[in-house]
Scaffold this motif. Structure first.
Motif, PDB file in Angstrom:
ATOM      1  N   LEU A 245      30.056  21.495   6.733  1.00 27.18           N
ATOM      2  CA  LEU A 245      30.752  20.534   6.633  1.00 27.18           C
ATOM      3  C   LEU A 245      32.283  19.886   7.104  1.00 27.18           C
ATOM      4  O   LEU A 245      32.829  18.419   6.671  1.00 27.18           O
ATOM      5  CB  LEU A 245      30.839  19.621   5.819  1.00 27.18           C
ATOM      6  N   SER A 274      24.479  10.902   8.710  1.00 33.30           N
ATOM      7  CA  SER A 274      24.243  12.381   8.799  1.00 33.30           C
ATOM      8  C   SER A 274      24.967  13.106   7.998  1.00 33.30           C
ATOM      9  O   SER A 274      24.433  14.494   7.709  1.00 33.30           O
ATOM     10  CB  SER A 274      24.691  12.837  10.659  1.00 33.30           C
ATOM     11  N   ASP A 278      23.384  16.066   5.594  1.00 34.09           N
ATOM     12  CA  ASP A 278      24.694  18.334   5.913  1.00 34.09           C
ATOM     13  C   ASP A 278      24.269  18.483   4.695  1.00 34.09           C
ATOM     14  O   ASP A 278      24.132  19.058   3.945  1.00 34.09           O
ATOM     15  CB  ASP A 278      25.276  17.544   6.720  1.00 34.09           C
ATOM     16  N   ASN A 281      21.842  19.099   3.158  1.00 38.81           N
ATOM     17  CA  ASN A 281      21.547  20.352   3.633  1.00 38.81           C
ATOM     18  C   ASN A 281      21.251  21.980   3.067  1.00 38.81           C
ATOM     19  O   ASN A 281      21.376  22.938   2.655  1.00 38.81           O
ATOM     20  CB  ASN A 281      21.047  20.789   5.228  1.00 38.81           C
TER      21      ASN A 281
END
Length: 307
Positions: A245, A274, A278, A281
């Motif tokens: 990140l 996005s 992320d 994820n």
């Protein structure tokens, strides 16, 4: 819009050598509300005093609706109403008497109906026969505004007009200002209540250490320099931001329980979609999120703190 006040290469240096104003260039548009912001000692009152003919300039030129404040001082001053920071009134005169007297100073014919309207607009009609010494500080300030409006000026300077005025009366005062603008009067406002400037002003100028550092349409300024912040409340705290990140320039807050993401209000894309993908994820789960946007006060503070 045409300019009603034009300030060109204005400087002010006192006998001690202190330069209060340095090469000021400023155009005030007819019919706008212009907020002049700056910290204490920045030069706001000095600039206003020079335009209003109270203080002398050292260099440069100022015109009011085309009238030079030096070579055509009487015509220029007649167009201006000034509400100064300090309260200066005849303590033992009545409200009606002092406002009427101010109108007479500009050689205006008597107009009781107009004086009544001004006093009613400023919630002073019930006090018209009261001596000023008996009034509260907030009411005395409203009397100063009434005196400034007594000769029907085209330009009104409000130098800290709501200092000492309670919230209810302050709202009423701004309704009067909006009405004046609607009638074509140009308003120049200085205030330390920057939220008022954010609500009222069409354009904003910032002065610091005797120099104009910014003049901008308020909406453009908020768009250009404002930032939005997304605060992500996490289900489980983080000790550090995962490397995956790093591109988002995130900050940990609240002991690792929150992630803070700042993004540009003028950018085509915020990157939030996005970022959320992320985060998912990376196995980071959210409990809640909230957004906030920087205020004019935030922008002002950042400007005057810059070297």
């Amino acid at each position: 819009m045409p300019s009603i006040i034009s300030v060109s290469h204005l400087s002010k240096t006192y006998g001690s050598g202190f330069q209060a104003l340095k090469d000021i260039n400023l155009e005030i548009e007819k019919g706008e509300i212009f907020a002049l912001l700056g910290p204490n000692g920045a030069g706001k009152t000095t600039l206003i005093s020079i335009i209003c003919g109270i203080n002398n300039l050292s260099a440069g030129r100022v015109t009011v609706d085309g009238h030079d404040i030096i070579t055509d001082a009487r015509a220029a001053r007649t167009l201006i109403g000034l509400v100064p920071q300090e309260l200066h009134t005849d303590a033992f005169e009545t409200v009606w008497g002092t406002v009427s007297f101010s109108r007479g100073l500009f050689n205006k014919p008597k107009n009781p109906a107009y004086i009544e309207k001004v006093l009613r607009d400023l919630s002073l009609w019930e006090k018209k026969d009261s001596k000023i010494v008996t009034l509260s500080g907030g009411m005395k300030r409203r009397v100063m505004i009434a005196k400034a409006l007594s000769h029907e000026p085209q330009v009104l300077f409000l130098d800290e007009p709501t200092a000492g005025v309670d919230v209810e009366l302050r709202k009423g005062m701004w309704e009067v200002v909006r009405g004046l603008k609607a009638s074509g009067v140009t308003i120049i406002l200085t205030t330390h209540y920057i939220g008022e400037a954010e609500e009222m002003a069409d354009r904003v100028g910032v002065i610091n250490k005797g120099e104009i550092i910014l003049v901008e349409d308020k909406a453009d300024l908020m768009q250009k320099l404002g930032k939005k912040q997304l605060k992500l409340h996490l289900q489980s705290g983080l000790a550090a931001i995962p490397p995956a990140l790093a591109a988002y320039n995130l900050e940990l807050a609240n002991g690792g329980q929150d992630l803070v993401y700042n993004y540009d209000t003028s950018a085509d894309r915020t990157g939030i979609t996005s970022l959320l993908g992320d985060l998912r994820n990376a196995g980071i789960r959210l409990a809640d999120l909230e957004t906030s946007q920087s205020s004019l006060e935030d922008i002002f503070v950042s400007l005057v703190r810059q070297p």
